[in-house]
Scaffold this motif. Structure first.
Motif, short mmCIF file in Angstrom:
data_model
loop_
_atom_site.label_atom_id
_atom_site.label_comp_id
_atom_site.label_asym_id
_atom_site.label_seq_id
_atom_site.Cartn_x
_atom_site.Cartn_y
_atom_site.Cartn_z
N ILE A 1 -14.55 -2.37 9.88
CA ILE A 1 -14.13 -3.67 9.34
C ILE A 1 -13.79 -3.55 7.86
O ILE A 1 -12.76 -4.05 7.39
N ASN A 2 -14.63 -2.87 7.12
CA ASN A 2 -14.39 -2.70 5.69
C ASN A 2 -13.13 -1.89 5.41
O ASN A 2 -12.42 -2.14 4.42
N ALA A 3 -12.85 -0.90 6.27
CA ALA A 3 -11.65 -0.09 6.07
C ALA A 3 -10.39 -0.93 6.19
O ALA A 3 -9.46 -0.80 5.39
N LEU A 4 -10.35 -1.82 7.18
CA LEU A 4 -9.18 -2.69 7.34
C LEU A 4 -9.15 -3.76 6.25
O LEU A 4 -8.09 -4.07 5.71
N ALA A 5 -10.31 -4.30 5.91
CA ALA A 5 -10.37 -5.31 4.85
C ALA A 5 -9.88 -4.73 3.53
O ALA A 5 -9.22 -5.43 2.74
N ALA A 6 -10.17 -3.45 3.26
CA ALA A 6 -9.74 -2.83 2.02
C ALA A 6 -8.22 -2.73 1.93
O ALA A 6 -7.65 -2.79 0.85
N ILE A 7 -7.56 -2.59 3.08
CA ILE A 7 -6.09 -2.56 3.08
C ILE A 7 -5.55 -3.92 2.68
O ILE A 7 -4.70 -4.05 1.79
N TYR A 8 -6.05 -4.98 3.33
CA TYR A 8 -5.59 -6.33 3.01
C TYR A 8 -5.96 -6.73 1.58
O TYR A 8 -5.26 -7.54 0.95
N ALA A 9 -7.04 -6.17 1.07
CA ALA A 9 -7.50 -6.54 -0.27
C ALA A 9 -6.50 -6.16 -1.37
O ALA A 9 -6.63 -6.62 -2.50
N HIS A 10 -5.50 -5.35 -1.04
CA HIS A 10 -4.46 -5.02 -2.01
C HIS A 10 -3.69 -6.25 -2.46
O HIS A 10 -3.11 -6.26 -3.54
N TRP A 11 -3.65 -7.29 -1.60
CA TRP A 11 -2.90 -8.49 -2.01
C TRP A 11 -3.53 -9.80 -1.54
O TRP A 11 -3.11 -10.87 -1.97
N VAL A 12 -4.54 -9.76 -0.69
CA VAL A 12 -5.17 -10.98 -0.18
C VAL A 12 -6.52 -11.18 -0.89
O VAL A 12 -7.34 -10.26 -0.92
N PRO A 13 -6.76 -12.35 -1.47
CA PRO A 13 -8.05 -12.61 -2.13
C PRO A 13 -9.22 -12.40 -1.16
O PRO A 13 -9.11 -12.71 0.03
N ALA A 14 -10.31 -11.88 -1.68
CA ALA A 14 -11.46 -11.53 -0.85
C ALA A 14 -11.98 -12.71 -0.04
O ALA A 14 -12.40 -12.55 1.11
N GLU A 15 -11.93 -13.92 -0.63
CA GLU A 15 -12.48 -15.08 0.08
C GLU A 15 -11.63 -15.48 1.28
O GLU A 15 -12.08 -16.28 2.12
N ARG A 16 -10.42 -14.95 1.38
CA ARG A 16 -9.57 -15.28 2.52
C ARG A 16 -9.63 -14.22 3.62
O ARG A 16 -8.94 -14.34 4.63
N ILE A 17 -10.42 -13.20 3.43
CA ILE A 17 -10.60 -12.18 4.47
C ILE A 17 -11.91 -12.49 5.18
O ILE A 17 -12.99 -12.31 4.64
N LEU A 18 -11.79 -12.99 6.40
CA LEU A 18 -12.94 -13.45 7.17
C LEU A 18 -13.38 -12.37 8.15
O LEU A 18 -12.56 -11.79 8.86
N CYS B 1 0.85 -1.20 0.00
CA CYS B 1 0.00 0.00 0.00
C CYS B 1 0.88 1.25 0.00
O CYS B 1 0.96 1.97 1.02
N PRO B 2 1.55 1.55 -1.10
CA PRO B 2 2.49 2.69 -1.12
C PRO B 2 1.83 4.03 -0.90
O PRO B 2 2.52 5.02 -0.61
N GLY B 3 0.51 4.09 -1.04
CA GLY B 3 -0.18 5.36 -0.82
C GLY B 3 -0.48 5.64 0.63
O GLY B 3 -1.02 6.69 0.96
N ILE B 4 -0.14 4.71 1.52
CA ILE B 4 -0.38 4.89 2.95
C ILE B 4 0.96 5.02 3.66
O ILE B 4 1.88 4.24 3.44
N GLN B 5 1.06 6.02 4.52
CA GLN B 5 2.25 6.19 5.35
C GLN B 5 2.11 5.32 6.60
O GLN B 5 1.14 5.45 7.35
N VAL B 6 3.06 4.43 6.81
CA VAL B 6 3.02 3.48 7.92
C VAL B 6 4.16 3.80 8.88
O VAL B 6 5.33 3.81 8.49
N THR B 7 3.82 4.07 10.13
CA THR B 7 4.81 4.43 11.14
C THR B 7 4.76 3.42 12.28
O THR B 7 3.71 3.21 12.88
N VAL B 8 5.90 2.82 12.57
CA VAL B 8 6.03 1.86 13.67
C VAL B 8 6.73 2.56 14.82
O VAL B 8 7.82 3.11 14.65
N VAL B 9 6.10 2.54 16.00
CA VAL B 9 6.65 3.26 17.15
C VAL B 9 6.97 2.29 18.28
O VAL B 9 6.33 1.26 18.44
N ASP B 10 7.98 2.67 19.06
CA ASP B 10 8.38 1.87 20.21
C ASP B 10 9.20 2.76 21.13
O ASP B 10 9.91 3.66 20.66
N LEU B 11 9.10 2.53 22.43
CA LEU B 11 9.88 3.31 23.39
C LEU B 11 11.31 2.81 23.52
O LEU B 11 12.16 3.48 24.10
N ASN B 12 11.58 1.62 22.97
CA ASN B 12 12.93 1.05 23.02
C ASN B 12 13.79 1.69 21.93
O ASN B 12 13.68 1.35 20.76
#
Length: 351
Positions: free
Chosen positions: A208-225, A42-53
């Protein structure tokens, strides 16, 4: 692989604002690889991973990709492709939460060592702390996703913390989802790229649909439960319990094989050929270890006892006890084969 897709919009999933920012709290074994794969697809989404370590974040940002804090085949390639483009690692937790449309909670949930449920129940202090930090820093509408392995009904606690922080005028609102990970060490990237299923539990279809739409970039719809929150939370514990149960079952049969002259490998092949059973997790050995199976089964045992299901709790407790028995049995076999002592002798472990 689609690397030029536009940002997902929550309007496409029934919401108004575009999903442009994802924050993941926790840069460990689950959070880092999962966010890297999401950023890659999903190159159109900025993903930031945070940690206190700080040391861990520094390792994720190290120019030498061989020094990443998590080793998984293929992870360095994915991180190298995305880092600096739309994948970021930082200790600036509050700022990342404030700008995020979706926040993943991917922190440690070890077994409690004291207090109620010690030795069985999960210690949820880091989940609670993360939820409180999201409640304090989030702006606008934020979808909060449980990624850590959690006991069923944990979302009630997260929702209560977030609800207390919601602005009276509706300026700050939250939706809570459960999206457990199903990763195995050594195959995490493949598990993320080609999952058997992606499980999303929640009460609000738009979230639910918002998160499913992210995975739908590469996961077939039938595998998103899609399930309710509690089914999703419980499914992760149940999956690990069933896998561990298979290991204890074949090890129990292995002991019987040794006593009767049967070959456990031949028995495993015979029963594994049954399509109803299958061949996976039927390799007899010294028992299961690692950080997940025993922790999750003991959590399941505690939950069953908490809800008054003592017979069910005893059933799953026996899986752990048989595993411990198998480990001691194998150790005793080794000692006996070395004439009763291992002192001054060299032992090699294969695998």
């Amino acid at each position: 692989m689609n690397r030029s897709a536009p940002p997902l919009t929550q309007s496409q999933a029934g919401q108004s604002a575009p999903i442009r920012q994802i924050c993941c709290i926790g840069a460990g074994y689950v959070g880092g690889p999962t966010m890297a794969v999401i950023a890659d697809h999903c190159p159109g989404i900025q993903v930031t991973v945070v940690d206190l370590n700080e040391a861990r974040i520094a390792a994720w940002n190290d120019p030498d990709l061989s020094r990443l804090p998590v080793y998984e085949p293929g992870l360095d390639v994915v991180v190298g492709r995305c880092r600096g483009r739309n994948l970021h690692f930082t200790t600036a937790v509050e700022a990342a939460i404030a700008s995020a449309d979706m926040v993943f909670l991917s922190v440690n949930t070890p077994t409690k060592t004291r207090g109620i449920g010690a030795g069985q129940a999960s210690d949820l202090r880091w989940i609670e702390a993360s939820a409180r930090q999201v409640a304090a820093c989030a702006q606008g509408h934020t979808i909060v996703v449980e990624k850590s392995t959690l006991p069923v009904r944990t979302a009630e606690t997260v929702k209560a913390i977030l609800t207390a922080a919601q602005g009276a005028g509706g300026q700050t609102t939250f939706a809570v989802l459960s999206n457990p990970e199903f990763l195995a060490e050594g195959t995490a990237i493949n598990d993320l790229e080609k999952p058997d299923r992606v499980l999303i539990g929640g009460e609000e279809p738009e979230a639910i649909n918002a998160l499913a739409a992210i995975y739908a970039h590469w996961v077939p719809a039938e595998r998103i439960l899609r399930t309710n929150l509690w089914s999703s939370e419980l499914s992760k514990l149940t999956a690990n319990a069933f896998l561990a149960q298979r290991i204890s079952s074949i090890n129990a049969i292995g002991a019987l094989c040794e006593a009767t002259g049967a070959d456990v490998r031949e028995v495993a092949r015979a029963i594994g050929s049954d399509s109803r059973i299958g061949s996976k997790f039927l390799a007899a050995g010294p028992g299961f270890g690692g950080s997940c199976f025993q922790k999750d089964i003991l959590n399941l045992v505690y939950l069953c006892g908490h809800y008054g299901l003592q017979e069910v709790a005893s059933y799953w407790q026996q899986v752990v006890e048989l595993n411990s028995w198998q480990q001691h049995r194998i150790a005793n076999l080794v000692v006996r084969s070395l004439f009763g002592t291992v002192t001054g002798k060299r032992l090699a472990v294969l695998g």
